[in-house]
Design a protein around this motif. Structure first.
Motif: not given
Length: 108
Positions: A77-85, A91-105
């Motif tokens: 929780a709170g870490d950053v996800l890196v999307f590379s292609y 793209r870098e997106i910070k993850v929240g603290i909610e247990p189940n998250q849906f993040i479209n990029v």
């Protein structure tokens, strides 16, 4: 007299063990893991297959999107996800603290 000293030492050992246990529990709680899922697409809405996704703090923990551009991973929780292609900006997106998250990029 020796019996009293022994009892005092035992009490102190129990207190130390309890404090240690509480510290370990708090450290474990601060490292909460959350599940993140979503779809990665381009600016035209086309899903992207094989996008690399990893935690910025630990790049060895990576995954790729499936044939429908979907992904699902568990991260800190709170870490950053890196999307590379290839051919797109990273793209870098910070993850929240909610247990189940849906993040479209959307990759650009």
């Amino acid at each position: 007299m020796k019996n009293k000293e022994y009892n005092n030492r035992m009490k102190m050992n129990r207190i130390i063990a309890l404090v240690t246990f509480c510290l370990v529990c708090s450290l474990t709680y601060s490292q909460t893991r959350v599940t993140v899922s979503g779809v990665v697409s381009d600016s035209h809405g086309e899903t992207l297959v094989g996008v690399s996704i990893y935690e910025k703090s630990d790049p060895s923990k990576g995954i790729v999107t499936d044939y429908e551009g979907k992904y699902k991973t568990t991260v800190t929780a709170g870490d950053v996800l890196v999307f590379s292609y290839i051919g797109f900006n990273t793209r870098e997106i910070k993850v929240g603290i909610e247990p189940n998250q849906f993040i479209n990029v959307e990759m650009e």
